[in-house]
Design a protein around this motif. Structure first.
Motif, PDB file in Angstrom:
ATOM      1  N   GLY A 247       0.750  -1.258   0.041  1.00 39.22           N
ATOM      2  CA  GLY A 247      -0.051   0.031  -0.004  1.00 39.22           C
ATOM      3  C   GLY A 247       0.704   1.199   0.059  1.00 39.22           C
ATOM      4  N   ILE A 248       1.969   1.322   1.100  1.00 40.53           N
ATOM      5  CA  ILE A 248       2.642   2.580   0.880  1.00 40.53           C
ATOM      6  C   ILE A 248       3.531   2.498  -0.227  1.00 40.53           C
ATOM      7  N   GLU A 249       4.137   1.388  -0.538  1.00 36.92           N
ATOM      8  CA  GLU A 249       4.770   1.566  -1.990  1.00 36.92           C
ATOM      9  C   GLU A 249       3.974   1.824  -2.981  1.00 36.92           C
ATOM     10  N   ASN A 250       2.812   1.607  -3.332  1.00 33.25           N
ATOM     11  CA  ASN A 250       1.936   2.285  -4.298  1.00 33.25           C
ATOM     12  C   ASN A 250       1.676   3.522  -4.214  1.00 33.25           C
ATOM     13  N   TYR A 251       1.732   4.151  -3.051  1.00 30.65           N
ATOM     14  CA  TYR A 251       1.229   5.422  -2.920  1.00 30.65           C
ATOM     15  C   TYR A 251       2.763   6.279  -3.240  1.00 30.65           C
ATOM     16  N   TRP A 252       3.880   5.587  -3.005  1.00 37.80           N
ATOM     17  CA  TRP A 252       5.312   6.277  -3.444  1.00 37.80           C
ATOM     18  C   TRP A 252       5.202   6.419  -4.840  1.00 37.80           C
ATOM     19  N   SER A 253       4.589   5.397  -5.643  1.00 39.75           N
ATOM     20  CA  SER A 253       4.612   5.572  -7.030  1.00 39.75           C
ATOM     21  C   SER A 253       3.745   6.592  -7.416  1.00 39.75           C
ATOM     22  N   VAL A 254       2.630   7.037  -7.059  1.00 39.30           N
ATOM     23  CA  VAL A 254       1.713   8.118  -7.381  1.00 39.30           C
ATOM     24  C   VAL A 254       2.366   9.234  -7.035  1.00 39.30           C
ATOM     25  N   LEU A 255       3.186   9.527  -5.817  1.00 38.01           N
ATOM     26  CA  LEU A 255       3.739  10.542  -5.440  1.00 38.01           C
ATOM     27  C   LEU A 255       4.893  10.994  -6.438  1.00 38.01           C
ATOM     28  N   LYS A 256       5.662  10.113  -6.661  1.00 37.77           N
ATOM     29  CA  LYS A 256       6.839  10.336  -7.568  1.00 37.77           C
ATOM     30  C   LYS A 256       6.549  10.697  -9.074  1.00 37.77           C
ATOM     31  N   ARG A 257       5.404   9.873  -9.400  1.00 39.08           N
ATOM     32  CA  ARG A 257       4.771  10.143 -10.883  1.00 39.08           C
ATOM     33  C   ARG A 257       4.484  11.730 -10.924  1.00 39.08           C
ATOM     34  N   GLY A 258       3.881  12.162  -9.888  1.00 38.93           N
ATOM     35  CA  GLY A 258       3.453  13.709  -9.829  1.00 38.93           C
ATOM     36  C   GLY A 258       4.657  14.630  -9.695  1.00 38.93           C
ATOM     37  N   LEU A 259       5.595  14.226  -8.788  1.00 36.68           N
ATOM     38  CA  LEU A 259       6.550  15.057  -8.504  1.00 36.68           C
ATOM     39  C   LEU A 259       7.600  15.229  -9.981  1.00 36.68           C
ATOM     40  N   TYR A 260       7.760  14.110 -10.435  1.00 37.31           N
ATOM     41  CA  TYR A 260       8.498  14.240 -11.545  1.00 37.31           C
ATOM     42  C   TYR A 260       8.047  14.439 -12.812  1.00 37.31           C
ATOM     43  N   GLY A 261       6.715  13.799 -13.002  1.00 34.05           N
ATOM     44  CA  GLY A 261       6.089  13.948 -14.190  1.00 34.05           C
ATOM     45  C   GLY A 261       5.226  15.259 -14.425  1.00 34.05           C
ATOM     46  N   THR A 262       4.736  15.720 -13.373  1.00 32.00           N
ATOM     47  CA  THR A 262       3.895  17.060 -13.381  1.00 32.00           C
ATOM     48  C   THR A 262       4.744  18.213 -12.950  1.00 32.00           C
ATOM     49  N   TYR A 263       5.364  18.271 -11.911  1.00 28.79           N
ATOM     50  CA  TYR A 263       6.021  19.361 -11.572  1.00 28.79           C
ATOM     51  C   TYR A 263       7.521  19.439 -11.796  1.00 28.79           C
ATOM     52  N   GLN A 264       8.206  18.238 -12.359  1.00 26.92           N
ATOM     53  CA  GLN A 264       9.474  18.049 -12.789  1.00 26.92           C
ATOM     54  C   GLN A 264      10.527  18.359 -11.815  1.00 26.92           C
ATOM     55  N   HIS A 265      10.492  19.557 -11.010  1.00 26.69           N
ATOM     56  CA  HIS A 265      11.457  19.648 -10.146  1.00 26.69           C
ATOM     57  C   HIS A 265      10.760  20.374  -8.853  1.00 26.69           C
ATOM     58  N   VAL A 266      10.893  20.089  -7.697  1.00 22.86           N
ATOM     59  CA  VAL A 266      10.529  20.630  -6.474  1.00 22.86           C
ATOM     60  C   VAL A 266      11.600  20.846  -5.326  1.00 22.86           C
ATOM     61  N   ASP A 267      11.634  22.445  -5.131  1.00 25.88           N
ATOM     62  CA  ASP A 267      12.623  22.885  -4.520  1.00 25.88           C
ATOM     63  C   ASP A 267      12.494  22.184  -2.832  1.00 25.88           C
ATOM     64  N   ARG A 268      13.724  21.840  -2.226  1.00 26.44           N
ATOM     65  CA  ARG A 268      13.304  21.127  -0.948  1.00 26.44           C
ATOM     66  C   ARG A 268      12.779  21.783   0.200  1.00 26.44           C
ATOM     67  N   GLY A 269      12.812  23.297   0.002  1.00 28.20           N
ATOM     68  CA  GLY A 269      12.176  24.158   0.850  1.00 28.20           C
ATOM     69  C   GLY A 269      10.859  24.143   0.830  1.00 28.20           C
ATOM     70  N   TYR A 270      10.034  23.697  -0.662  1.00 28.64           N
ATOM     71  CA  TYR A 270       8.545  23.498  -0.658  1.00 28.64           C
ATOM     72  C   TYR A 270       8.041  22.243  -0.573  1.00 28.64           C
ATOM     73  N   LEU A 271       9.006  21.183  -0.218  1.00 32.16           N
ATOM     74  CA  LEU A 271       8.605  19.781  -0.542  1.00 32.16           C
ATOM     75  C   LEU A 271       7.539  19.443   0.406  1.00 32.16           C
ATOM     76  N   GLY A 272       7.679  19.922   1.678  1.00 37.58           N
ATOM     77  CA  GLY A 272       6.676  19.636   2.505  1.00 37.58           C
ATOM     78  C   GLY A 272       5.268  19.801   2.056  1.00 37.58           C
ATOM     79  N   GLN A 273       4.986  21.280   1.312  1.00 36.97           N
ATOM     80  CA  GLN A 273       3.774  21.600   1.047  1.00 36.97           C
ATOM     81  C   GLN A 273       3.134  20.648  -0.063  1.00 36.97           C
ATOM     82  N   TYR A 274       3.963  20.307  -1.035  1.00 34.90           N
ATOM     83  CA  TYR A 274       3.627  19.273  -2.051  1.00 34.90           C
ATOM     84  C   TYR A 274       3.331  17.804  -1.355  1.00 34.90           C
ATOM     85  N   LEU A 275       4.070  17.476  -0.190  1.00 31.27           N
ATOM     86  CA  LEU A 275       3.729  16.139   0.193  1.00 31.27           C
ATOM     87  C   LEU A 275       2.283  16.208   1.065  1.00 31.27           C
ATOM     88  N   ASP A 276       1.877  17.562   1.589  1.00 28.89           N
ATOM     89  CA  ASP A 276       0.756  17.923   1.996  1.00 28.89           C
ATOM     90  C   ASP A 276      -0.545  17.695   1.070  1.00 28.89           C
TER      91      ASP A 276
END
Length: 294
Positions: A247-276
């Protein structure tokens, strides 16, 4: 107004309709002053509408403060029309892997700077509280997001392991817990040491009502004395009856497809907001598009 709204219905709402919707959501028992709480304010018509189209405001009979339904919300102080705010919220909550600021900029006909601004304000409202705690069967796992320094030839010469941050990597560790069939909590952490992960679990998990499942990573041994704990050893198996972390590993796949595919790059200072943002959507995955959910 209907409980369920389509994207076009939201986009075509007038400013007065948006304000009325905000008022009914914020003050279901009657409009109250956000400062002193006095009920039954009186309405003042503006001679000219404000830059965001608001043509009237309320004045408290007690403290004499003037206000609208946007005071104290993510919409306060913005000149962006409310229907575009509502449409951006609809798009961000309905898109499983997120939506980029460039796409908001194109679809809603606002500047890129305005799109970036309103998206981060919306993310601030998506932050999940620490309660209710996760309970029942809880899967926990850690992952890394960010740059891919470990794949470079130089990193390989230095002995870096792909997917894991080395001494000069720009990857960020993220720890997550998923309540089987329920909610998820994720958090960027400075490291994945046992003491760090234990602290996160105590903040988000009902220790007395949980059964923890993790992989064989040694850092989880610290929590074993506090909560029932089963381990799935990925070196030899991925599922053993009900013991798995799929379950959690499937969630990681959705998260990473969004971060890498949609947002391309996320600054570590804003990462918490994207995780939320991703946690908020996942925790309301059973709510239909345009429906209401707590």
């Amino acid at each position: 107004m209907a409980d369920k709204l389509s994207f076009m219905a939201v986009l075509n709402m007038s400013t007065d309709e948006c304000l009325k919707f905000l008022e009914t959501q914020r003050w279901p028992d009657g409009i109250a002053c956000p400062d002193c709480g006095t009920l039954d304010p009186y309405r003042i018509e503006r001679k000219k509408p404000s830059k965001n189209g608001v043509r009237f405001l309320w004045k408290c009979r007690g403290c004499k403060r003037q206000f609208t339904a946007t005071v104290g919300t993510i919409f306060e102080g913005s000149h962006i029309p409310l229907n575009k705010w509502f449409a951006a919220i609809w798009l961000m909550t309905a898109s499983k892997k997120g939506i980029s600021a460039h796409q908001i900029h194109r679809q809603l006909d606002v500047t890129y700077k305005s799109a970036w601004f309103l998206m981060h304000r919306i993310r601030s409202a998506m932050k999940e509280g620490g309660s209710p705690f996760l309970a029942g069967v809880v899967e926990a796992d850690e992952t890394y997001v960010g740059g891919r320094y470990a794949r470079s030839p130089r990193a390989k010469r230095m002995g870096a392991i792909p997917g894991h941050p080395g001494a000069k990597s720009n990857k960020v560790a993220v720890f997550g817990m998923l309540e089987r069939g329920g909610r998820v909590r994720t958090e960027a952490v400075p490291n994945v040491a046992g003491k760090t992960l234990e602290g996160v679990m105590f903040r988000h998990m009902d220790i007395g009502q949980s059964h923890l499942i993790t992989d064989e990573y040694k850092a989880y041994d610290r929590i074993r004395q506090h909560v029932p704990h089963d381990v799935i050893r990925h070196a030899s198996e991925y599922v053993r009856g009900e013991i798995h972390t799929n379950g959690i590993e499937n969630y990681w796949s959705v998260l990473k497809r969004g971060l890498y595919g949609t947002y391309q790059h996320v600054d570590r200072g804003y990462l918490g907001q994207y995780l939320d943002e991703f946690s908020f959507r996942f925790n309301r995955r059973k709510v239909s598009d345009g429906g209401s959910g707590s």
